[in-house]
Scaffold this motif. Structure first.
Motif, PDB file in Angstrom:
ATOM      1  N   SER A  61       0.845  -1.182   0.202  1.00 28.11           N
ATOM      2  CA  SER A  61      -0.117   0.023  -0.005  1.00 28.11           C
ATOM      3  C   SER A  61       0.916   1.367   0.082  1.00 28.11           C
ATOM      4  N   PHE A  62       1.867   1.110   0.728  1.00 29.70           N
ATOM      5  CA  PHE A  62       2.697   2.540   0.806  1.00 29.70           C
ATOM      6  C   PHE A  62       3.336   2.535  -0.310  1.00 29.70           C
ATOM      7  N   ALA A  63       3.898   1.485  -1.114  1.00 30.06           N
ATOM      8  CA  ALA A  63       4.574   1.590  -2.314  1.00 30.06           C
ATOM      9  C   ALA A  63       3.912   2.026  -3.590  1.00 30.06           C
ATOM     10  N   THR A  64       2.742   1.613  -3.481  1.00 27.65           N
ATOM     11  CA  THR A  64       1.999   2.184  -4.631  1.00 27.65           C
ATOM     12  C   THR A  64       1.524   3.536  -4.398  1.00 27.65           C
ATOM     13  N   ASP A  65       1.473   4.014  -3.336  1.00 27.43           N
ATOM     14  CA  ASP A  65       1.033   5.593  -2.994  1.00 27.43           C
ATOM     15  C   ASP A  65       2.415   6.367  -3.121  1.00 27.43           C
ATOM     16  N   TYR A  66       3.596   5.650  -2.900  1.00 23.82           N
ATOM     17  CA  TYR A  66       4.729   6.446  -2.992  1.00 23.82           C
ATOM     18  C   TYR A  66       5.465   6.521  -4.494  1.00 23.82           C
ATOM     19  N   TYR A  67       4.835   5.424  -5.492  1.00 21.69           N
ATOM     20  CA  TYR A  67       5.239   5.285  -6.816  1.00 21.69           C
ATOM     21  C   TYR A  67       4.680   6.525  -7.554  1.00 21.69           C
ATOM     22  N   LEU A  68       3.434   6.682  -7.077  1.00 16.44           N
ATOM     23  CA  LEU A  68       2.578   7.645  -7.789  1.00 16.44           C
ATOM     24  C   LEU A  68       3.145   9.066  -7.770  1.00 16.44           C
ATOM     25  N   GLN A  69       4.180   9.255  -6.782  1.00 14.33           N
ATOM     26  CA  GLN A  69       4.697  10.731  -6.358  1.00 14.33           C
ATOM     27  C   GLN A  69       6.351  10.689  -6.920  1.00 14.33           C
ATOM     28  N   ASN A  70       6.895   9.436  -7.266  1.00 14.73           N
ATOM     29  CA  ASN A  70       8.158   9.298  -7.361  1.00 14.73           C
ATOM     30  C   ASN A  70       8.545   8.256  -8.672  1.00 14.73           C
ATOM     31  N   ASP A  71       9.722   8.173  -9.053  1.00  7.05           N
ATOM     32  CA  ASP A  71      10.128   7.493 -10.171  1.00  7.05           C
ATOM     33  C   ASP A  71      10.366   5.976  -9.828  1.00  7.05           C
ATOM     34  N   ILE A  72      10.284   5.268 -10.822  1.00 10.00           N
ATOM     35  CA  ILE A  72      10.562   3.744 -10.220  1.00 10.00           C
ATOM     36  C   ILE A  72      11.970   3.460  -9.561  1.00 10.00           C
ATOM     37  N   TYR A  73      12.990   4.268  -9.757  1.00  6.76           N
ATOM     38  CA  TYR A  73      14.176   4.048  -8.995  1.00  6.76           C
ATOM     39  C   TYR A  73      14.246   4.459  -7.734  1.00  6.76           C
ATOM     40  N   LYS A  74      13.735   5.681  -7.508  1.00  5.64           N
ATOM     41  CA  LYS A  74      13.674   5.980  -5.734  1.00  5.64           C
ATOM     42  C   LYS A  74      12.426   4.997  -5.179  1.00  5.64           C
ATOM     43  N   THR A 117      11.219  -5.962  -9.887  1.00  5.72           N
ATOM     44  CA  THR A 117      10.245  -6.140  -8.640  1.00  5.72           C
ATOM     45  C   THR A 117       9.397  -5.255  -8.433  1.00  5.72           C
ATOM     46  N   THR A 118      10.201  -3.894  -8.525  1.00  8.14           N
ATOM     47  CA  THR A 118       9.264  -2.615  -8.357  1.00  8.14           C
ATOM     48  C   THR A 118       8.236  -2.407  -9.511  1.00  8.14           C
ATOM     49  N   GLU A 119       8.492  -3.025 -10.597  1.00  9.63           N
ATOM     50  CA  GLU A 119       7.387  -2.863 -11.893  1.00  9.63           C
ATOM     51  C   GLU A 119       6.083  -3.265 -10.979  1.00  9.63           C
ATOM     52  N   ILE A 120       5.744  -4.008 -10.298  1.00  2.73           N
ATOM     53  CA  ILE A 120       4.510  -4.319  -9.609  1.00  2.73           C
ATOM     54  C   ILE A 120       3.769  -3.124  -9.572  1.00  2.73           C
ATOM     55  N   TYR A 121       4.164  -1.737  -9.175  1.00  2.93           N
ATOM     56  CA  TYR A 121       3.774  -0.905  -8.697  1.00  2.93           C
ATOM     57  C   TYR A 121       3.274  -0.087  -9.811  1.00  2.93           C
ATOM     58  N   ALA A 122       4.065  -0.265 -11.239  1.00  6.78           N
ATOM     59  CA  ALA A 122       3.744   0.535 -12.261  1.00  6.78           C
ATOM     60  C   ALA A 122       2.357  -0.140 -12.713  1.00  6.78           C
ATOM     61  N   HIS A 123       2.285  -1.387 -12.700  1.00  2.00           N
ATOM     62  CA  HIS A 123       1.062  -2.222 -13.007  1.00  2.00           C
ATOM     63  C   HIS A 123      -0.006  -1.635 -12.338  1.00  2.00           C
ATOM     64  N   LEU A 124       0.148  -1.496 -10.940  1.00  2.00           N
ATOM     65  CA  LEU A 124      -0.890  -1.222  -9.823  1.00  2.00           C
ATOM     66  C   LEU A 124      -1.439   0.147 -10.076  1.00  2.00           C
ATOM     67  N   THR A 125      -0.736   1.155 -10.615  1.00  3.63           N
ATOM     68  CA  THR A 125      -1.094   2.465 -11.116  1.00  3.63           C
ATOM     69  C   THR A 125      -1.371   2.709 -12.501  1.00  3.63           C
ATOM     70  N   ASP A 126      -1.469   1.849 -13.192  1.00  2.00           N
ATOM     71  CA  ASP A 126      -1.775   1.809 -14.506  1.00  2.00           C
ATOM     72  C   ASP A 126      -3.157   2.766 -14.962  1.00  2.00           C
ATOM     73  N   LYS A 127      -4.387   2.694 -14.165  1.00  2.00           N
ATOM     74  CA  LYS A 127      -5.370   3.639 -14.265  1.00  2.00           C
ATOM     75  C   LYS A 127      -4.865   5.012 -13.917  1.00  2.00           C
ATOM     76  N   THR A 128      -4.271   5.274 -13.152  1.00  3.10           N
ATOM     77  CA  THR A 128      -3.822   6.511 -12.524  1.00  3.10           C
ATOM     78  C   THR A 128      -2.876   7.404 -13.689  1.00  3.10           C
ATOM     79  N   MET A 129      -2.035   6.459 -14.089  1.00  2.00           N
ATOM     80  CA  MET A 129      -1.193   6.793 -15.317  1.00  2.00           C
ATOM     81  C   MET A 129      -1.780   7.260 -16.623  1.00  2.00           C
ATOM     82  N   SER A 130      -3.111   6.545 -16.818  1.00  2.00           N
ATOM     83  CA  SER A 130      -3.695   6.764 -18.369  1.00  2.00           C
ATOM     84  C   SER A 130      -4.548   8.159 -17.951  1.00  2.00           C
TER      85      SER A 130
END
Length: 356
Positions: A313-326, A338-351
């Motif tokens: 939950s933290f990681a998904t929220d954090y990823y929305l405000q930072n890049d994959i490397y941070k 491994t971190t790519e999980i959160y890119a997929h979890l936030t697909d809707k927000t990204m679109s």
């Protein structure tokens, strides 16, 4: 070395003499690079494999210590296939696809070492034929698949705040007719809220929270020093920041820690618990922390929420405000895969963001 690693290292030392000599050599070779927990898993996997060889009559010795290199060398493909089937069906411990993949990977590592690295006195490989080199181990948990399984099971947006508040105060109303549960909550609510708030505002693993010591927490700089997974230097602790919103919860716990959980001077643990019938506080265990989160999650209406899903939950929220490397660095991942999980979890927000 953490308490859990000490326990695992002790078990490794106890089990290793029961293994064939070449497995002992392999474990000693891997000792500087792998954690005691990983080495213990290797040994357990080899116990199952060698026991199976004896049950099938492939090895004729009296115990697993007597399984020879020649017997490994003469294994046929149909026998390895039979072992894979056995792993998916034997009653004592039916294996998931992920567990099956890990057990086969353990064998591949051993066979690779024996055939490519270890040598006899004439500089020839210990194993002349490596049957495990023919076994393809498919990746079973791709980031996109993991993300799909997690969707709808994590805390999102305001729920992160709401869950901490629920642990701190809301739970009491739901157990008001249960004197025992109410008393336990009154005693531990501030500590429990601090644990939940810390994970939701730092993304720490449960083992990292459990192993925190008093001198690992820098309140002024909102920084923690943690022993990260995969780090073989036991003396080094990684600095990890936590968000401002967790500071108040942690401070509230610190103000009552000494009075509510009295401990002997030798106890350095940050998060403490007092068992029934005891008077002194001790380091809170991983199991107790996991059970505590599950208890609150069910009452909160999120029965699928676990302590590790708080980290997600933290990681998904954090990823929305930072890049994959941070995000990778904050979570202590070995790779961005491994971190790519959160890119997929936030697909809707990204679109939605690209439309805006």
């Amino acid at each position: 070395m953490t308490i859990q690693k000490q326990k695992d290292r002790l078990q490794v030392d106890q089990k290793l003499p029961t293994m064939p000599w070449y497995v002992q050599q392999f474990i000693e070779y891997k000792l500087p690079d792998l954690s005691p927990s990983t080495l213990l898993e290797y040994i357990r996997d080899y116990e199952i494999f060698f026991d199976w060889l004896i049950q099938e009559g492939i090895s004729t010795g009296p115990d697993i210590h007597s399984v020879t290199l020649e017997q490994l060398e003469s294994l046929r493909m149909e026998q390895v296939t039979a072992y894979r089937i056995y792993l998916t069906t034997y009653k004592e411990q039916k294996n998931s696809r992920i567990t099956l993949s890990r057990k086969l990977s353990s064998l591949r590592s051993l066979f690779h070492y024996l055939s490519q690295i270890a040598e006899d006195e004439n500089f020839y490989p210990l194993l002349k034929r490596n049957i495990m080199a023919k076994i393809e181990i498919k990746r079973v948990h791709k980031p996109k698949d993991t993300a799909a399984k997690l969707k709808g099971k994590l805390l999102e947006e305001d729920e992160l705040f709401d869950f901490v508040d629920y642990v701190r105060t809301g739970y009491a109303a739901d157990v008001s007719d249960n004197k025992q549960a109410l008393y336990a909550h009154e005693h531990n609510a501030i500590r429990d809220a601090a644990i939940v708030s810390l994970i939701l505002n730092s993304g720490l693993r449960v083992s990292e929270v459990v192993n925190l010591n008093m001198d690992d927490v820098d309140m002024n700089n909102r920084m923690l020093y943690v022993s990260r997974k995969g780090n073989q230097d036991e003396t080094f602790k990684t600095p990890v920041y936590f968000r401002e919103r967790a500071k108040e919860d942690i401070q509230a716990y610190l103000e009552l820690r000494a009075a509510r959980y009295p401990t002997p001077k030798r106890e350095k643990a940050f998060f403490l618990a007092i068992k029934n019938g005891e008077k002194e506080g001790k380091r809170m265990t991983k199991r107790a922390m996991q059970a505590m989160i599950i208890k609150y999650a069910k009452a909160f209406g999120k029965p699928s929420l676990t302590v590790h899903k708080l980290r997600h939950s933290f990681a998904t929220d954090y990823y929305l405000q930072n890049d994959i490397y941070k995000t990778k660095e904050q979570l202590g991942h070995a790779s961005t895969e491994t971190t790519e999980i959160y890119a997929h979890l936030t697909d809707k927000t990204m679109s939605e963001a690209i439309d805006r």
